[in-house]
Design a protein around this motif. Structure first.
Motif, PDB file in Angstrom:
ATOM      1  N   GLU A  86      18.743  44.680 -43.075  1.00  0.00           N
ATOM      2  CA  GLU A  86      19.812  45.675 -43.055  1.00  0.00           C
ATOM      3  C   GLU A  86      19.377  47.008 -43.674  1.00  0.00           C
ATOM      4  O   GLU A  86      19.730  48.079 -43.189  1.00  0.00           O
ATOM      5  N   HIS A  87      18.594  46.941 -44.756  1.00  0.00           N
ATOM      6  CA  HIS A  87      18.231  48.159 -45.485  1.00  0.00           C
ATOM      7  C   HIS A  87      16.751  48.495 -45.407  1.00  0.00           C
ATOM      8  O   HIS A  87      16.250  49.274 -46.211  1.00  0.00           O
ATOM      9  N   GLY A  88      16.014  47.904 -44.476  1.00  0.00           N
ATOM     10  CA  GLY A  88      14.601  48.239 -44.369  1.00  0.00           C
ATOM     11  C   GLY A  88      13.811  47.185 -43.635  1.00  0.00           C
ATOM     12  O   GLY A  88      14.371  46.300 -42.981  1.00  0.00           O
ATOM     13  N   PHE A  89      12.513  47.295 -43.751  1.00  0.00           N
ATOM     14  CA  PHE A  89      11.580  46.438 -43.029  1.00  0.00           C
ATOM     15  C   PHE A  89      10.553  45.851 -43.983  1.00  0.00           C
ATOM     16  O   PHE A  89      10.243  46.430 -45.015  1.00  0.00           O
ATOM     17  N   LEU A  90      10.014  44.702 -43.625  1.00  0.00           N
ATOM     18  CA  LEU A  90       8.932  44.059 -44.358  1.00  0.00           C
ATOM     19  C   LEU A  90       7.787  43.854 -43.371  1.00  0.00           C
ATOM     20  O   LEU A  90       7.996  43.307 -42.286  1.00  0.00           O
ATOM     21  N   THR A  91       6.607  44.324 -43.733  1.00  0.00           N
ATOM     22  CA  THR A  91       5.403  44.128 -42.931  1.00  0.00           C
ATOM     23  C   THR A  91       4.457  43.247 -43.742  1.00  0.00           C
ATOM     24  O   THR A  91       4.142  43.575 -44.886  1.00  0.00           O
ATOM     25  N   ARG A  92       4.020  42.126 -43.138  1.00  0.00           N
ATOM     26  CA  ARG A  92       3.085  41.217 -43.812  1.00  0.00           C
ATOM     27  C   ARG A  92       1.766  41.222 -43.065  1.00  0.00           C
ATOM     28  O   ARG A  92       1.727  41.109 -41.840  1.00  0.00           O
ATOM     29  N   VAL A  93       0.677  41.353 -43.826  1.00  0.00           N
ATOM     30  CA  VAL A  93      -0.670  41.296 -43.269  1.00  0.00           C
ATOM     31  C   VAL A  93      -1.468  40.312 -44.111  1.00  0.00           C
ATOM     32  O   VAL A  93      -1.393  40.329 -45.339  1.00  0.00           O
ATOM     33  N   ILE A  94      -2.240  39.457 -43.429  1.00  0.00           N
ATOM     34  CA  ILE A  94      -3.088  38.483 -44.108  1.00  0.00           C
ATOM     35  C   ILE A  94      -4.494  38.612 -43.560  1.00  0.00           C
ATOM     36  O   ILE A  94      -4.691  38.722 -42.350  1.00  0.00           O
ATOM     37  N   ALA A  95      -5.464  38.598 -44.465  1.00  0.00           N
ATOM     38  CA  ALA A  95      -6.872  38.587 -44.070  1.00  0.00           C
ATOM     39  C   ALA A  95      -7.613  37.716 -45.078  1.00  0.00           C
ATOM     40  O   ALA A  95      -7.550  37.957 -46.284  1.00  0.00           O
ATOM     41  N   GLY A  96      -8.297  36.695 -44.574  1.00  0.00           N
ATOM     42  CA  GLY A  96      -8.980  35.771 -45.476  1.00  0.00           C
ATOM     43  C   GLY A  96      -7.973  35.113 -46.395  1.00  0.00           C
ATOM     44  O   GLY A  96      -6.914  34.677 -45.966  1.00  0.00           O
ATOM     45  N   GLY A  97      -8.265  35.085 -47.673  1.00  0.00           N
ATOM     46  CA  GLY A  97      -7.380  34.452 -48.643  1.00  0.00           C
ATOM     47  C   GLY A  97      -6.391  35.393 -49.298  1.00  0.00           C
ATOM     48  O   GLY A  97      -5.741  35.025 -50.264  1.00  0.00           O
ATOM     49  N   HIS A  98      -6.315  36.627 -48.780  1.00  0.00           N
ATOM     50  CA  HIS A  98      -5.411  37.618 -49.360  1.00  0.00           C
ATOM     51  C   HIS A  98      -4.322  37.991 -48.380  1.00  0.00           C
ATOM     52  O   HIS A  98      -4.542  38.070 -47.182  1.00  0.00           O
ATOM     53  N   GLY A  99      -3.146  38.264 -48.930  1.00  0.00           N
ATOM     54  CA  GLY A  99      -2.048  38.773 -48.121  1.00  0.00           C
ATOM     55  C   GLY A  99      -1.359  39.895 -48.867  1.00  0.00           C
ATOM     56  O   GLY A  99      -1.473  40.022 -50.087  1.00  0.00           O
ATOM     57  N   VAL A 100      -0.661  40.714 -48.116  1.00  0.00           N
ATOM     58  CA  VAL A 100       0.131  41.774 -48.718  1.00  0.00           C
ATOM     59  C   VAL A 100       1.383  41.942 -47.876  1.00  0.00           C
ATOM     60  O   VAL A 100       1.339  41.796 -46.661  1.00  0.00           O
ATOM     61  N   TRP A 101       2.531  42.130 -48.549  1.00  0.00           N
ATOM     62  CA  TRP A 101       3.707  42.539 -47.806  1.00  0.00           C
ATOM     63  C   TRP A 101       4.162  43.870 -48.377  1.00  0.00           C
ATOM     64  O   TRP A 101       4.050  44.134 -49.563  1.00  0.00           O
ATOM     65  N   VAL A 102       4.587  44.704 -47.447  1.00  0.00           N
ATOM     66  CA  VAL A 102       5.015  46.056 -47.768  1.00  0.00           C
ATOM     67  C   VAL A 102       6.434  46.212 -47.260  1.00  0.00           C
ATOM     68  O   VAL A 102       6.723  45.869 -46.108  1.00  0.00           O
ATOM     69  N   THR A 103       7.323  46.712 -48.111  1.00  0.00           N
ATOM     70  CA  THR A 103       8.681  46.978 -47.644  1.00  0.00           C
ATOM     71  C   THR A 103       8.849  48.484 -47.500  1.00  0.00           C
ATOM     72  O   THR A 103       8.289  49.269 -48.277  1.00  0.00           O
ATOM     73  N   THR A 104       9.605  48.858 -46.465  1.00  0.00           N
ATOM     74  CA  THR A 104       9.803  50.265 -46.148  1.00  0.00           C
ATOM     75  C   THR A 104      11.238  50.515 -45.724  1.00  0.00           C
ATOM     76  O   THR A 104      11.954  49.589 -45.355  1.00  0.00           O
ATOM     77  N   ASP A 105      11.610  51.773 -45.745  1.00  0.00           N
ATOM     78  CA  ASP A 105      12.829  52.201 -45.088  1.00  0.00           C
ATOM     79  C   ASP A 105      12.523  52.201 -43.597  1.00  0.00           C
ATOM     80  O   ASP A 105      11.385  51.934 -43.187  1.00  0.00           O
ATOM     81  N   SER A 106      13.496  52.555 -42.779  1.00  0.00           N
ATOM     82  CA  SER A 106      13.273  52.654 -41.337  1.00  0.00           C
ATOM     83  C   SER A 106      12.196  53.693 -41.033  1.00  0.00           C
ATOM     84  O   SER A 106      12.097  54.716 -41.709  1.00  0.00           O
ATOM     85  N   MET A 107      11.395  53.404 -40.024  1.00  0.00           N
ATOM     86  CA  MET A 107      10.388  54.354 -39.562  1.00  0.00           C
ATOM     87  C   MET A 107      10.015  54.023 -38.127  1.00  0.00           C
ATOM     88  O   MET A 107      10.355  52.964 -37.614  1.00  0.00           O
ATOM     89  N   ASP A 108       9.337  54.930 -37.473  1.00  0.00           N
ATOM     90  CA  ASP A 108       8.931  54.766 -36.090  1.00  0.00           C
ATOM     91  C   ASP A 108       7.995  53.564 -35.943  1.00  0.00           C
ATOM     92  O   ASP A 108       7.154  53.330 -36.801  1.00  0.00           O
TER      93      ASP A 108
END
Length: 131
Positions: A86-108
Motif C-alpha cells: 500500500e505504501h511502497g515496494f520491496l525489491t529483493r536480490v540474492i547472489a550467492g549466500g547474500h541477499g538484500v531487500w530494499v524498500t522504496t516509495d512508488s517509482m517507475d
C-alpha cells in the motif's frame, strides 16, 4: 537463533551508494541478510524503526531455496523479486549466500530493473571475493 548481520562496511557503503544513486529520495530502507543473520544498513529518517526484520528475513530467505526452482526455465536466470504494498515496494536480490531487500516509495518500473541489476552486481562481486 537470529544474529545481527556482520556486514562488511565496504559492502554496506557500496549498497547504500548504489541505492541512493538509482532510487534517490524514494529510498526507504536497505536490509542485508544471509541464511543466519540480518541487519539494516539504512532507514530513512521519517520512518519508524518498528519493522519486524527477523520476520521479513524469514520470508525473504525463501528466495535462497526458490532460486533453484527457477533454474533451467525458459524465463532465464532469476534476477529479483518485487513486491507491491500500500505504501511502497520491496525489491529483493540474492547472489550467492547474500541477499538484500530494499524498500522504496512508488517509482517507475524501469528504475526497479536498474536497481535490481546494480544490487546483483554488488552482491555478485562480494560472493566471488568470499570464495
Amino acid at each position: 537463533m537470529e544474529e545481527e548481520s556482520e556486514i562488511d562496511p565496504q559492502l554496506a557503503d557500496e549498497l547504500l551508494s548504489v541505492c541512493r544513486t538509482v532510487v534517490g529520495d524514494e529510498l526507504r530502507s536497505i536490509t542485508h541478510f544471509t541464511e543466519e543473520s540480518v541487519g539494516q544498513i539504512y532507514l530513512r529518517s521519517d520512518l519508524d524503526r518498528t519493522a519486524d526484520l527477523i520476520g521479513f528475513a524469514e520470508h525473504e530467505r525463501m528466495g535462497f531455496r526458490s532460486q533453484s526452482a527457477y533454474r533451467n526455465t525458459q524465463l532465464g536466470e532469476y534476477q529479483a523479486t518485487i513486491r507491491m504494498f500500500e505504501h511502497g515496494f520491496l525489491t529483493r536480490v540474492i547472489a550467492g549466500g547474500h541477499g538484500v531487500w530494499v524498500t522504496t516509495d512508488s517509482m517507475d518500473i524501469d528504475r526497479f530493473e536498474e536497481l535490481s541489476t546494480a544490487l546483483k552486481s554488488v552482491l555478485g562481486e562480494t560472493s566471488k571475493q568470499n570464495k
